[in-house]
Design a protein around this motif. Structure first.
Motif, short mmCIF file in Angstrom:
data_model
loop_
_atom_site.label_atom_id
_atom_site.label_comp_id
_atom_site.label_asym_id
_atom_site.label_seq_id
_atom_site.Cartn_x
_atom_site.Cartn_y
_atom_site.Cartn_z
N ARG A 82 41.76 137.60 30.90
CA ARG A 82 40.71 138.60 30.69
C ARG A 82 40.77 139.16 29.26
NH1 ARG A 82 38.21 140.33 35.42
NH2 ARG A 82 36.75 141.31 33.97
N ARG A 83 41.95 139.20 28.64
CA ARG A 83 42.01 139.73 27.28
C ARG A 83 41.23 138.86 26.30
NH1 ARG A 83 47.34 137.81 27.96
NH2 ARG A 83 47.78 135.92 26.76
N THR A 84 41.06 137.57 26.65
CA THR A 84 40.35 136.66 25.75
C THR A 84 38.86 136.96 25.71
OG1 THR A 84 42.05 135.00 26.22
CG2 THR A 84 40.05 134.22 25.15
N GLU A 85 38.37 137.79 26.64
CA GLU A 85 36.99 138.24 26.55
C GLU A 85 36.74 138.98 25.23
OE1 GLU A 85 36.07 138.98 31.31
OE2 GLU A 85 36.74 140.64 30.06
N CYS A 99 23.97 129.15 16.04
CA CYS A 99 23.23 128.03 16.65
C CYS A 99 24.16 126.92 17.12
CB CYS A 99 22.23 127.46 15.64
SG CYS A 99 20.93 128.62 15.17
N VAL A 100 25.30 126.76 16.45
CA VAL A 100 26.25 125.71 16.80
C VAL A 100 27.59 126.36 17.13
CG1 VAL A 100 27.42 123.60 16.08
CG2 VAL A 100 25.08 124.07 15.29
N VAL A 101 28.08 126.13 18.34
CA VAL A 101 29.31 126.76 18.83
C VAL A 101 30.29 125.68 19.28
CG1 VAL A 101 30.30 128.23 20.63
CG2 VAL A 101 28.11 128.85 19.56
N VAL A 102 31.54 125.82 18.88
CA VAL A 102 32.59 124.92 19.31
C VAL A 102 33.73 125.72 19.94
CG1 VAL A 102 34.40 123.31 18.56
CG2 VAL A 102 32.07 123.07 17.67
N ASP A 103 34.14 125.29 21.12
CA ASP A 103 35.28 125.87 21.82
C ASP A 103 36.42 124.86 21.71
OD1 ASP A 103 37.06 127.07 23.55
OD2 ASP A 103 35.73 127.08 25.28
N LEU A 104 37.33 125.11 20.76
CA LEU A 104 38.44 124.19 20.50
C LEU A 104 39.67 124.66 21.28
CD1 LEU A 104 38.67 121.71 18.58
CD2 LEU A 104 39.77 123.22 16.92
N SER A 108 39.51 125.49 30.27
CA SER A 108 38.42 125.40 31.23
C SER A 108 37.04 125.45 30.60
CB SER A 108 38.54 126.55 32.25
OG SER A 108 38.35 127.80 31.59
N GLY A 109 36.98 125.75 29.29
CA GLY A 109 35.69 125.92 28.63
C GLY A 109 35.09 127.29 28.82
N ALA A 110 35.90 128.25 29.26
CA ALA A 110 35.41 129.59 29.56
C ALA A 110 34.82 130.27 28.33
CB ALA A 110 36.54 130.45 30.15
N VAL A 111 35.49 130.15 27.19
CA VAL A 111 35.01 130.82 25.98
C VAL A 111 33.67 130.25 25.55
CG1 VAL A 111 35.46 131.19 23.52
CG2 VAL A 111 37.30 131.51 25.19
N GLY A 112 33.56 128.94 25.53
CA GLY A 112 32.30 128.32 25.14
C GLY A 112 31.17 128.68 26.08
N ALA A 113 31.43 128.67 27.38
CA ALA A 113 30.41 129.02 28.35
C ALA A 113 29.97 130.47 28.19
CB ALA A 113 30.94 128.79 29.77
N ALA A 114 30.93 131.37 27.95
CA ALA A 114 30.59 132.77 27.78
C ALA A 114 29.76 133.00 26.53
CB ALA A 114 31.86 133.61 27.73
N ALA A 170 38.87 129.08 18.75
CA ALA A 170 40.03 128.23 19.00
C ALA A 170 41.12 129.07 19.65
CB ALA A 170 40.54 127.61 17.70
N ASN A 171 41.16 129.05 20.98
CA ASN A 171 42.18 129.81 21.70
C ASN A 171 43.45 128.96 21.76
OD1 ASN A 171 43.31 131.93 23.07
ND2 ASN A 171 42.48 131.33 25.06
N VAL A 172 44.09 128.84 20.60
CA VAL A 172 45.24 127.95 20.45
C VAL A 172 46.46 128.50 21.19
CG1 VAL A 172 44.41 127.20 18.19
CG2 VAL A 172 46.04 129.10 18.34
N PRO A 173 47.40 127.62 21.57
CA PRO A 173 48.66 128.12 22.13
C PRO A 173 49.43 128.88 21.06
CG PRO A 173 48.82 125.77 21.66
CD PRO A 173 47.39 126.15 21.46
N TYR A 174 50.00 130.04 21.41
CA TYR A 174 50.72 130.81 20.38
C TYR A 174 52.03 131.42 20.88
CZ TYR A 174 48.17 134.86 22.40
OH TYR A 174 47.64 135.81 23.24
N VAL A 175 52.54 130.90 21.98
CA VAL A 175 53.85 131.35 22.47
C VAL A 175 54.93 130.55 21.74
CG1 VAL A 175 55.37 131.58 24.47
CG2 VAL A 175 52.89 131.88 24.74
N PRO A 176 55.89 131.20 21.07
CA PRO A 176 56.99 130.46 20.45
C PRO A 176 57.75 129.63 21.48
CG PRO A 176 56.94 132.72 19.64
CD PRO A 176 55.96 132.64 20.78
N THR A 177 58.19 128.46 21.08
CA THR A 177 58.83 127.53 22.01
C THR A 177 59.95 128.17 22.81
OG1 THR A 177 58.27 125.65 20.59
CG2 THR A 177 60.03 125.33 22.20
#
Length: 269
Positions: A82-85, A99-104, A108-114, A170-177
């Protein structure tokens, strides 16, 4: 936990008790969602048992609520937070006429759909390295005329998008290993590692995206990435090195931090 009987009432307290015993903090709410999603009493029992075994609720019921939408979420796919909203809100504020949107790293594609749901008619693309995520995202973006691709970051995208993207989320992974083992079991055991592990300091994927993003953004286009408060200063440096004008947006209520990078209106890197 003893198995539930299929003879239990469809909305009985037995479901709540089983979920509470399994450690579900919001047992009553979860039981109601399961009751609504289940088609039969037997299916409700099976869903409660899956949830009690540790499966994320969204995987159990098959969807997640996100930015006012019901997003399909299949087992094994990263559950949209929910924080990604907040990232979606910041993207809409930065580029309200995109006009052009990319969800990288789309999951699930939630960001792009929203984004598409809020912007209206847009050219929508989503990409992820995980084939299960790509299949799921394809279902979620199809209603907006979107397309989902499998591949490693920008390699997945059609070349014709180069220099045309107005919003690159780009909701990239950002948790340190070394912090991945500290995540809740729901994430560690049921979501793909590629959606969680961001490398040594958590910013490996972010750096790769920032470095290549200016080639894909339209003049004035924006790149938005979620990060943590601790990582934000280093993340800003990565954006700045790539030639993006960067700022950090914060939502204290959702404890969300989004890095926004804008490509200059003129000039090509």
């Amino acid at each position: 936990m003893p198995p539930l009987s299929s003879s239990s009432p469809f909305s009985s307290d037995a479901h709540v008790a089983a979920l509470r015993a399994a450690g579900c903090v919001f047992a009553e709410d979860e039981a109601e969602l399961i009751r609504t999603a289940a088609r039969t009493p037997d299916e409700a029992v099976a869903m409660v048992e899956r949830r009690a075994s540790g499966l994320p609720l969204e995987h159990v019921v098959g969807w997640a609520e996100f930015h006012g939408l019901r997003i399909t979420v299949e087992p094994g796919v990263f559950v949209p937070r929910r924080r990604t909203e907040f990232l979606v809100d910041e993207a809409l504020a930065a580029a309200p006429h995109a006009c052009v949107v990319v969800d990288l790293c789309c999951g699930s594609g939630a960001v792009g759909a929203a984004l598409a749901a809020s912007l209206g008619q847009v050219e929508l693309h989503a990409a992820d390295i995980d084939p299960v995520a790509v299949r799921c995202a394809g279902r979620n973006v199809a209603g907006y005329g979107g397309h989902a691709y499998r591949g490693d970051l920008f390699e997945a995208l059609p070349g014709r998008l180069r220099g045309r993207i107005d919003i690159l989320a780009a909701n990239v992974p950002y948790v340190p290993t070394d912090e991945v083992p500290l995540l809740p079991a729901e994430a560690r055991e049921h979501e793909p590692l590629t959606a969680l592990d961001g490398g040594g300091d958590g910013l490996d994927v972010l750096r790769r995206v920032a470095a290549e993003a200016p080639q894909w953004l339209s003049p004035g286009g924006c790149l938005l990435v979620e990060t943590s408060e601790r990582q934000a200063p280093v993340a800003v440096e990565a954006f700045t090195r790539a030639g993006l004008a960067a700022r950090v947006a914060e939502d204290e209520e959702r404890y969300a931090h989004v890095l926004v990078g804008i490509r200059a209106e003129t000039g090509v890197r």
